[in-house]
Design a protein around this motif. Structure first.
Motif, PDB file in Angstrom:
ATOM      1  N   ASP A 150      -7.969   7.191  -4.609  1.00  0.00           N
ATOM      2  CA  ASP A 150      -8.200   6.164  -5.629  1.00  0.00           C
ATOM      3  C   ASP A 150      -7.216   6.124  -6.788  1.00  0.00           C
ATOM      4  OD1 ASP A 150     -10.107   4.700  -4.552  1.00  0.00           O
ATOM      5  OD2 ASP A 150     -11.803   5.762  -5.469  1.00  0.00           O
ATOM      6  N   ARG A 151      -6.997   7.258  -7.419  1.00  0.00           N
ATOM      7  CA  ARG A 151      -6.243   7.187  -8.677  1.00  0.00           C
ATOM      8  C   ARG A 151      -4.833   7.728  -8.532  1.00  0.00           C
ATOM      9  NH1 ARG A 151     -11.399   7.389 -10.779  1.00  0.00           N
ATOM     10  NH2 ARG A 151     -11.736   9.571 -10.346  1.00  0.00           N
ATOM     11  N   THR A 152      -3.994   6.951  -7.864  1.00  0.00           N
ATOM     12  CA  THR A 152      -2.616   7.429  -7.702  1.00  0.00           C
ATOM     13  C   THR A 152      -1.634   6.263  -7.590  1.00  0.00           C
ATOM     14  OG1 THR A 152      -1.150   8.784  -6.323  1.00  0.00           O
ATOM     15  CG2 THR A 152      -2.888   7.606  -5.160  1.00  0.00           C
ATOM     16  N   ALA A 153      -0.460   6.438  -8.190  1.00  0.00           N
ATOM     17  CA  ALA A 153       0.645   5.510  -7.949  1.00  0.00           C
ATOM     18  C   ALA A 153       1.150   5.778  -6.528  1.00  0.00           C
ATOM     19  CB  ALA A 153       1.756   5.760  -8.958  1.00  0.00           C
ATOM     20  N   VAL A 154       1.898   4.817  -5.968  1.00  0.00           N
ATOM     21  CA  VAL A 154       2.373   4.977  -4.583  1.00  0.00           C
ATOM     22  C   VAL A 154       3.864   4.661  -4.493  1.00  0.00           C
ATOM     23  CG1 VAL A 154       2.118   4.173  -2.187  1.00  0.00           C
ATOM     24  CG2 VAL A 154       0.111   4.230  -3.687  1.00  0.00           C
ATOM     25  N   VAL A 155       4.597   5.526  -3.770  1.00  0.00           N
ATOM     26  CA  VAL A 155       5.966   5.166  -3.397  1.00  0.00           C
ATOM     27  C   VAL A 155       6.051   5.181  -1.877  1.00  0.00           C
ATOM     28  CG1 VAL A 155       6.875   7.555  -3.631  1.00  0.00           C
ATOM     29  CG2 VAL A 155       8.429   5.611  -3.742  1.00  0.00           C
ATOM     30  N   ALA A 156       6.622   4.105  -1.317  1.00  0.00           N
ATOM     31  CA  ALA A 156       6.756   3.989   0.143  1.00  0.00           C
ATOM     32  C   ALA A 156       8.204   3.648   0.440  1.00  0.00           C
ATOM     33  CB  ALA A 156       5.832   2.896   0.669  1.00  0.00           C
ATOM     34  N   ALA A 157       9.011   4.646   0.791  1.00  0.00           N
ATOM     35  CA  ALA A 157      10.436   4.410   1.004  1.00  0.00           C
ATOM     36  C   ALA A 157      10.792   4.557   2.474  1.00  0.00           C
ATOM     37  CB  ALA A 157      11.270   5.387   0.165  1.00  0.00           C
ATOM     38  N   PHE A 158      11.374   3.526   3.028  1.00  0.00           N
ATOM     39  CA  PHE A 158      11.850   3.552   4.419  1.00  0.00           C
ATOM     40  C   PHE A 158      10.745   3.942   5.391  1.00  0.00           C
ATOM     41  CE2 PHE A 158      15.442   4.429   1.618  1.00  0.00           C
ATOM     42  CZ  PHE A 158      16.313   3.436   2.010  1.00  0.00           C
ATOM     43  N   ILE A 159       9.560   3.437   5.160  1.00  0.00           N
ATOM     44  CA  ILE A 159       8.447   3.781   6.024  1.00  0.00           C
ATOM     45  C   ILE A 159       7.715   2.548   6.549  1.00  0.00           C
ATOM     46  CG2 ILE A 159       7.173   4.364   3.872  1.00  0.00           C
ATOM     47  CD1 ILE A 159       6.207   5.468   7.385  1.00  0.00           C
ATOM     48  N   ARG A 181      -5.883  -1.613 -10.012  1.00  0.00           N
ATOM     49  CA  ARG A 181      -6.671  -0.540 -10.635  1.00  0.00           C
ATOM     50  C   ARG A 181      -5.877   0.261 -11.661  1.00  0.00           C
ATOM     51  NH1 ARG A 181      -8.914   1.583  -5.012  1.00  0.00           N
ATOM     52  NH2 ARG A 181     -10.569   0.075  -4.680  1.00  0.00           N
ATOM     53  N   GLY A 182      -4.630  -0.161 -11.879  1.00  0.00           N
ATOM     54  CA  GLY A 182      -3.872   0.472 -12.964  1.00  0.00           C
ATOM     55  C   GLY A 182      -2.819   1.472 -12.522  1.00  0.00           C
ATOM     56  N   HIS A 183      -2.452   1.465 -11.223  1.00  0.00           N
ATOM     57  CA  HIS A 183      -1.473   2.444 -10.743  1.00  0.00           C
ATOM     58  C   HIS A 183      -0.301   1.716 -10.069  1.00  0.00           C
ATOM     59  CE1 HIS A 183      -4.629   5.268 -11.592  1.00  0.00           C
ATOM     60  NE2 HIS A 183      -5.446   4.483 -10.909  1.00  0.00           N
ATOM     61  N   PRO A 184       0.926   1.963 -10.531  1.00  0.00           N
ATOM     62  CA  PRO A 184       2.071   1.215 -10.016  1.00  0.00           C
ATOM     63  C   PRO A 184       2.457   1.569  -8.570  1.00  0.00           C
ATOM     64  CG  PRO A 184       2.772   2.826 -11.643  1.00  0.00           C
ATOM     65  CD  PRO A 184       1.284   2.894 -11.606  1.00  0.00           C
ATOM     66  N   VAL A 185       3.166   0.627  -7.956  1.00  0.00           N
ATOM     67  CA  VAL A 185       3.571   0.788  -6.551  1.00  0.00           C
ATOM     68  C   VAL A 185       5.048   0.434  -6.409  1.00  0.00           C
ATOM     69  CG1 VAL A 185       3.238  -0.073  -4.198  1.00  0.00           C
ATOM     70  CG2 VAL A 185       1.261   0.121  -5.743  1.00  0.00           C
ATOM     71  N   LEU A 186       5.783   1.278  -5.690  1.00  0.00           N
ATOM     72  CA  LEU A 186       7.189   0.989  -5.411  1.00  0.00           C
ATOM     73  C   LEU A 186       7.446   1.076  -3.909  1.00  0.00           C
ATOM     74  CD1 LEU A 186      10.132   0.535  -6.441  1.00  0.00           C
ATOM     75  CD2 LEU A 186      10.364   3.029  -6.536  1.00  0.00           C
ATOM     76  N   VAL A 187       8.021  -0.004  -3.357  1.00  0.00           N
ATOM     77  CA  VAL A 187       8.384  -0.046  -1.938  1.00  0.00           C
ATOM     78  C   VAL A 187       9.903  -0.159  -1.845  1.00  0.00           C
ATOM     79  CG1 VAL A 187       8.280  -1.475   0.153  1.00  0.00           C
ATOM     80  CG2 VAL A 187       6.220  -1.166  -1.247  1.00  0.00           C
ATOM     81  N   VAL A 188      10.524   0.644  -0.992  1.00  0.00           N
ATOM     82  CA  VAL A 188      11.981   0.564  -0.815  1.00  0.00           C
ATOM     83  C   VAL A 188      12.294   0.451   0.674  1.00  0.00           C
ATOM     84  CG1 VAL A 188      14.185   1.775  -1.159  1.00  0.00           C
ATOM     85  CG2 VAL A 188      12.397   1.956  -2.897  1.00  0.00           C
ATOM     86  N   GLU A 189      13.184  -0.461   1.011  1.00  0.00           N
ATOM     87  CA  GLU A 189      13.595  -0.642   2.416  1.00  0.00           C
ATOM     88  C   GLU A 189      15.092  -0.980   2.443  1.00  0.00           C
ATOM     89  OE1 GLU A 189      11.964  -0.616   5.506  1.00  0.00           O
ATOM     90  OE2 GLU A 189      10.152   0.168   4.567  1.00  0.00           O
ATOM     91  N   PRO A 190      15.709  -0.892   3.628  1.00  0.00           N
ATOM     92  CA  PRO A 190      17.114  -1.323   3.734  1.00  0.00           C
ATOM     93  C   PRO A 190      17.212  -2.838   3.528  1.00  0.00           C
ATOM     94  CG  PRO A 190      16.381  -0.233   5.765  1.00  0.00           C
ATOM     95  CD  PRO A 190      15.184  -0.408   4.897  1.00  0.00           C
ATOM     96  N   ILE A 191      18.412  -3.300   3.218  1.00  0.00           N
ATOM     97  CA  ILE A 191      18.574  -4.730   2.947  1.00  0.00           C
ATOM     98  C   ILE A 191      18.479  -5.592   4.215  1.00  0.00           C
ATOM     99  CG2 ILE A 191      20.419  -6.384   2.423  1.00  0.00           C
ATOM    100  CD1 ILE A 191      20.866  -5.020  -0.175  1.00  0.00           C
ATOM    101  N   ALA A 192      18.969  -5.084   5.340  1.00  0.00           N
ATOM    102  CA  ALA A 192      19.069  -5.916   6.551  1.00  0.00           C
ATOM    103  C   ALA A 192      17.749  -6.602   6.891  1.00  0.00           C
ATOM    104  CB  ALA A 192      19.523  -5.052   7.718  1.00  0.00           C
ATOM    105  N   LYS A 193      17.734  -7.912   6.731  1.00  0.00           N
ATOM    106  CA  LYS A 193      16.493  -8.677   6.874  1.00  0.00           C
ATOM    107  C   LYS A 193      15.977  -8.688   8.308  1.00  0.00           C
ATOM    108  CE  LYS A 193      15.607 -11.472   3.005  1.00  0.00           C
ATOM    109  NZ  LYS A 193      16.559 -11.941   2.029  1.00  0.00           N
ATOM    110  N   LYS A 194      16.894  -8.595   9.263  1.00  0.00           N
ATOM    111  CA  LYS A 194      16.442  -8.723  10.651  1.00  0.00           C
ATOM    112  C   LYS A 194      15.493  -7.595  11.043  1.00  0.00           C
ATOM    113  CE  LYS A 194      20.434  -6.480  12.639  1.00  0.00           C
ATOM    114  NZ  LYS A 194      21.518  -6.427  13.539  1.00  0.00           N
ATOM    115  N   PHE A 195      15.561  -6.465  10.307  1.00  0.00           N
ATOM    116  CA  PHE A 195      14.690  -5.351  10.649  1.00  0.00           C
ATOM    117  C   PHE A 195      13.299  -5.499  10.047  1.00  0.00           C
ATOM    118  CE2 PHE A 195      18.807  -2.815  10.804  1.00  0.00           C
ATOM    119  CZ  PHE A 195      18.950  -3.072  12.155  1.00  0.00           C
TER     120      PHE A 195
END
Ligand SMILES: C[S@@+](CC[C@H](N)C(=O)[O-])C[C@H]1O[C@@H](n2cnc3c(N)ncnc32)[C@H](O)[C@@H]1O
Length: 253
Positions: A150-159, A181-195
């Motif tokens: 419940d109470r956690t920020a999230v980072v999802a990189a290359f997943i 709910r008040g917790h930030p989220v960051l998603v990171v992926e490669p630029i190539a749109k086709k993927f």
């Protein structure tokens, strides 16, 4: 975080992974892994990316530090380092670099929890968090069925791109709820749109919720070790690129 800690981590990585492997063996594995990610992505879902000592070393020594540098730049560019976060979930943590990159740029580091389905990655993530002195844990779970605490920020990189559509959709809803709910989220992926044909829908949902979607090009000075491997493999990371979705919690900007 001082650059020293990053450099110390790179040195420790080399000691940890190159004891049994030559530079040439790691170079070949970096090239094999790169072609797996670019040309044979269908095998990644079967766990092929981390299925041998060479590829694991290539991932840990080369790709993971590049991910670290990219995530750290993004974290600072969106201002995620200036927030106060008690806990951070590192989703599909691999060797733990995204969680370590974000947490170690903050003046007061959050507690970091890494989750990955690969036991080798989980062991490495524990070690990485430890080198960065973070209060942390890592466990082996399949995030296709795992639910964010419940109470956690999230980072999802290359997943996210490695998940089946249904699980990814579930995470989209879960992340939007997390920010509500008040917790930030960051998603990171490669630029190539086709993927990642799903990206535009995600970007729309994140921006509609008050977040932002960006494409990045950074020109960090690569540490010698990474620059050497970059040159030997013919992979050019003088320019580090990636894209991100950033959803700060309302009022946290
Ligand atoms: C490309 S790596 C990225 C690792 C790390 N986040 C980074 O930025 O370097 C993807 C990771 O996701 C993990 N993974 C893929 N599918 C998963 C699933 N269903 N559950 C948990 N982990 C998963 C893989 O084991 C791998 O460690």
């Amino acid at each position: 975080m001082t650059m020293d800690l990053f450099t110390r981590w790179l040195e420790a990585l080399e000691e940890r992974h190159m004891r049994a492997l030559s530079f040439q063996a790691v170079r070949r594995s970096v090239q094999a892994l790169s072609s797996l990610y670019i040309e044979r992505r269908n095998r990644i879902g079967q766990g092929a990316a981390l299925d041998g000592e060479g590829k694991r070393a290539a991932f840990a020594l080369y790709f993971a530090p590049l991910h670290f540098l990219l995530v750290r730049e993004i974290v600072m560019a969106v201002g995620a380092d200036r927030l106060s976060i008690p806990a951070l979930l590192d989703l599909g943590c691999g060797t733990g670099v995204a969680g370590a990159a974000w947490a170690s740029t903050m003046s007061l580091s959050p507690r970091v929890s890494g989750v990955d389905r690969h036991p080798w990655a989980v062991t490495e993530a524990r070690w990485t968090y430890g080198v960065f002195g973070l209060d942390s844990s890592a466990k082996t779970v399949d995030i296709n069925i795992f639910k964010a605490p419940d109470r956690t920020a999230v980072v999802a990189a290359f997943i996210l791109n490695e998940l089946p559509e249904e699980a990814r959709e579930r995470w989209r809803h879960s992340m939007l709820r997390t920010a509500e709910r008040g917790h930030p989220v960051l998603v990171v992926e490669p630029i190539a749109k086709k993927f990642s044909p799903w990206w535009d829908d995600w970007a729309e949902a994140f921006t509609a919720a008050g977040g932002r979607s960006d494409e990045w090009r950074f020109y960090p000075e690569l540490p010698d070790r990474l620059a050497l491997m970059d040159k030997a493999t013919g992979l050019n990371h003088r320019e580090l690129t990636g894209r991100s979705l950033w959803l700060p919690a309302p009022g946290a900007q």
